[in-house]
Design an enzyme around this catalytic site. Structure first.
Site, short mmCIF file in Angstrom:
data_model
loop_
_atom_site.label_atom_id
_atom_site.label_comp_id
_atom_site.label_asym_id
_atom_site.label_seq_id
_atom_site.Cartn_x
_atom_site.Cartn_y
_atom_site.Cartn_z
N SER A 133 0.86 -1.18 0.00
CA SER A 133 0.00 0.00 0.00
C SER A 133 0.90 1.23 0.00
CB SER A 133 -0.88 0.01 1.25
OG SER A 133 -1.55 1.25 1.41
N TYR A 146 -2.60 -1.31 10.47
CA TYR A 146 -2.58 -1.60 9.04
C TYR A 146 -1.28 -1.13 8.39
CZ TYR A 146 -3.90 -1.48 4.09
OH TYR A 146 -3.94 -1.66 2.73
#
Length: 265
Positions: A133, A146
């Site tokens: 990401s 995350y």
């Protein structure tokens, strides 16, 4: 273009589902694995309706017996797409929430990759793609469970890339795909998780109403609905002969992330 046989995890929804279908439409044989059987049934029905070379089945990457299903397949590419997220302040979050995210995003992705490598070494070739990401390149307050897991993926995947290049007689390559914020519902869902417990007891309890309002505005502003930009990166990572280390999208978010890294954000 030479078609390939691809295993993609976490393809029951979101970007993984879009990518699995897009790759099948390009003629690749896609084993689109899902967390739930109902998702696999839906994908199989779709593939049958449109005559796509796509086969879907349930594979929970947390389960050893499910990961070992890869040993019964012959494939060229593994796309480690499955992931979960969570949020909250590091100062007070229950450590089990961190462990839960790392168990899926880090440890289980390593374990399923180890299963895939057995097939790739036997075949003397292969390609492993990890979904990281842009949040694995720059920190975001209150999203550390995350983002930390994605930072970890960045680290171990590039270590693996260097290690596999040292194997004689094998051509196994590794790369990362780094999506930014897309309007799939994933980001907002993870962002909201912290309020289930921080609204009860938190150092930041008096700030939560204002935080929530600002976050909703931020996500509505930055999330892209142009999914084609990131699906193209999946396709590029599978099909290109000269594999880069990283593929990122959307372009503007990628540029801003890089600038943030340069200026120490």
């Amino acid at each position: 273009m030479k078609t390939k046989t691809i295993v993609i995890t976490g393809s029951g929804s979101g970007l993984g589902k879009m990518a699995a279908i897009a790759l099948a439409k390009r003629g690749h044989l896609v084993y689109a694995t899902t967390h739930y059987k109902s998702e696999a049934d839906e994908l199989n029905n779709y593939a049958a309706e449109y005559s796509l070379p796509l086969k879907s089945f349930k594979l929970d990457i947390l389960l050893k017996e499910d990961r070992e299903k890869l040993n019964d397949l012959d494939f060229d590419v593994l796309i480690n797409n499955a992931a979960i997220g969570d949020s909250g302040s590091v100062a007070e979050i229950n450590i089990d929430r961190f462990k839960n995210v790392f168990e899926t995003n880090v440890f289980s992705n390593i374990l399923i990759t180890q299963e895939a490598i057995k097939t790739m070494i036997k075949n003397k070739h292969g390609r492993i793609i990890f979904l990281s990401s842009l949040a694995g390149r720059i920190t975001i307050p209150f999203l550390s469970p995350y983002t930390a897991s994605k930072f970890a993926i960045e680290a171990f995947s590039m270590s693996l890339r260097g290690e596999l290049k040292k194997l004689d007689g094998c051509n196994i390559d590794v790369c990362l795909i780094e999506p930014g914020a897309y309007a799939t519902g994933f980001n907002k869902e993870n962002n909201e998780k912290k309020y289930t417990w921080m609204s009860k007891v938190s150092y930041f309890k008096y700030k939560l109403s204002d935080m929530k309002l600002k976050e909703e505005k931020k996500w509505n502003f930055i999330e892209s609905k142009n999914y084609r930009s990131i699906v193209k990166k999946y396709i590029k990572a599978v099909e290109t002969k000269r594999l880069k280390k990283r593929y990122s999208a959307p372009f503007i978010q990628s540029c801003l992330t890089q600038l943030g890294r340069i200026f120490g954000m």
